[in-house]
Write an enzyme that holds these catalytic residues in place. Sequence first.
Site, PDB file in Angstrom:
ATOM      1  N   HIS A  85       7.355   2.227   0.843  1.00 12.39           N
ATOM      2  CA  HIS A  85       7.078   2.803   2.169  1.00 12.39           C
ATOM      3  C   HIS A  85       5.582   3.059   2.370  1.00 12.39           C
ATOM      4  O   HIS A  85       5.142   3.222   3.504  1.00 12.39           O
ATOM      5  CB  HIS A  85       7.944   4.035   2.447  1.00 12.39           C
ATOM      6  N   ASP A 221      11.921   2.135  -4.224  1.00 16.39           N
ATOM      7  CA  ASP A 221      10.790   2.359  -3.325  1.00 16.39           C
ATOM      8  C   ASP A 221       9.445   2.097  -4.025  1.00 16.39           C
ATOM      9  O   ASP A 221       8.712   3.019  -4.358  1.00 16.39           O
ATOM     10  CB  ASP A 221      10.852   3.796  -2.790  1.00 16.39           C
ATOM     11  N   SER A 652       3.652  10.551  -2.340  1.00 17.88           N
ATOM     12  CA  SER A 652       4.365   9.290  -2.418  1.00 17.88           C
ATOM     13  C   SER A 652       3.539   8.278  -3.179  1.00 17.88           C
ATOM     14  O   SER A 652       2.345   8.134  -2.913  1.00 17.88           O
ATOM     15  CB  SER A 652       4.640   8.745  -1.026  1.00 17.88           C
TER      16      SER A 652
END
Length: 717
Positions: A85, A221, A652
């Site tokens: 992402h 991810d 992230s």
Amino acid sequence: MKKLVILISLFAFIGLSNLRADEGMWIPSLIQELNEKEMQDLGMMLTAEDIYSVNNSSLKDAIVKIPGCTGEIVSDQGLILTNHHCGYGRIQAHSTLENDYLTDGFWAMKKSEELPNPGMYARILISIEDVTDKIYNVLNDGMTEVERDKAIKAKIKELTKAATEGTHYDAFVRPFYYGNKYYLFVNETFKDVRLVGAPPSNIGKFGGDTDNWMWPRHTGDFSVFRIYANKDNKPAEYSEDNVPYKPKNHLKISLKGVDEGDFTMVFGYPGRTQEYLPSYGVEINTEVLNPIKIKLRAERLNIFKREVEKDKKVRIQYASKTAGVANGWKKWQGETRGIRRFDAIGKKRAFEKEFVAWANADETRKELYGDLIANYEKATNDIKPLQIAYTYMREAGYGIEIVRFASSFYPLIDADKPLAADKRQKTIKSLNGTVERFFKNYYQPIDEEVFEALLKRYNEDVPVEYLPAFFSELNGKYKGDYQKYADRIFKKSIFTSKEKIEKILSNPKANFKAFEKDPVMKMVASLKQLEKDKIKPYRGKLTTDIQKYQRTFMKAQMEMQPEIRWYPDANSTIRLTYGQVKAFEPMDAVSYKHYTTLEGILEKENPDIYDYVVEEKLKELYRNKDFGQYADKNGQIVVCFIAANHTSGGNSGSPILNKHGHLVGINFDRNWEGTMSDLSYDPNYCRNISVDARYVLFIIDKFAGAGHLVEEMTIIK
Ligand code: ARG
Ligand code: GLU
């Protein structure tokens, strides 16, 4: 100066701390003093010097800041891992209907196939320095907040200049503890960062927005990039002659996985937390602003969802936008829910009562802090209507794509701030890129629907005094007929036409009258006017007051409870957080394991729902148990795991490391029950979610057939 003495003596106490291990985001250069012992007690086998060292290579040399996220270097050829992402926008930018990397994945099988990404950077930390004294030296108690800010800014400019003079480094200074401390960060920033690989979305975004912010999770991810440097191994703009960067250090990757109770740490760039906000600040966020933002984003999401189902091209165009809008929309719901569930506001109120009693128990303190909470409450109440107006302006006004797009042209016609010739040229040049990107992903029918829906909300919810002026035309001449208004605006505006805009931009004699007269630009101008007249002056003043209260409150809390080891709120600077792998019980009668497996992906499979499609190749690997060296001791492929590490947005892509400092996973999310942690962290309910390093390597090697990348890495078996 007295302030400073208090602060310094406060920090001297810190060694005697007693705070819970799994809360806090720590400054790497202070770990030796504050955390090393506790980390070792929890099982860590490293020293603080192994984590952060200015003179020797340390873990910090392998951590990179990339736009919006964190990444980590995992080979001696500058290979970096981050989340899918985080790479999403770039992957999408390289995608077309013919080469749909978003859907199908992308793998460079040799270096010449790696794809450049204009605007992308990778920033590596060189050093951190405490510059609090240097800054406080230019301040005095007689200064107003405005004078104070000015003096600080000037000093910062001087400090960053001195820190980078004669080098190719860059530097910045950030306030910590709401301006009670200041640190200087020197960095090396690389600008040629290329896309190396990404799994298909049904792996990298498996579960989509349905599973987002949730545990149990089965998302692969991750994506892979590489840093390039010039032949001297220094940062350089993209060039074919650049070569893979040779880092000072890269992370080793462990195939050993994690067990419940294992020590873990996350090293990265959390964006913003507000753990020390008084109850009134939390309340306005979770009870007033979150519900507004959630409502407005739901309008957009419903329209996106309906339209993208109809057309594959539109789905690609709106994939990244939808993910962005949905991410906030969902997080804020979890956040408000969590704050209510754990009565975080009530608990803060109780603490504030204690605080006021403590302040009033001493004459000096009474003078300094006695009215602090009451003042804060008043300022928060005063700012409320402005915050609401501002939120509508941002989420409803600029939530319309064409309005936001037109606003990027506003500097060309802004009478308040006329542009000098060189600045004007620069602006035009960058606008050409904006135009290109905008039209690649613009689908007008969606935006027209959004236009009508958001303006309707704006009109109905906001008192007239905070409505931009164009509503008087909408409500008058158009009698509140949103569709008619939209039809007219979209028909007349030149911002819907790439050709027209480009033509104007490329005309060296253009005076931009056409922009000024444009109906969408007129909407922008009226939003700007509203901000200038009704919002900015008051909001600015109140924000300054609140800043001061917040700074004073922080200092006072530290004085009141000197035995606590206070960690600074996240501010997009590099932090280390640590804790343990931990299962949890989200609610009555439910308990969650700490890891998920490939089997769970097949359980969730649904060929009819885009986000739950499972690739045939993955199923085949599963059926044949073709797991290579990546299975765990039970012969399973572990996909994701959770731990109690205090993380936030921006973390992230951060590496999650084991007690040896080896990479065991890549952090990418938090659990639904714990999303309130940016305002109030509760170690019993807050978990960070990581994709297991073995799943990442399994996908690269077995699924994508890009084993050459694994060969570049240092694998610990
Ligand atoms: N919630 C994660 C974060 O805040 C992941 C967001 C991307 N995924 C998505 N389905 N929108 O960034
Ligand atoms: N997904 C978030 C990010 O992009 C990290 C998860 C979180 O907010 O904890 O930074």
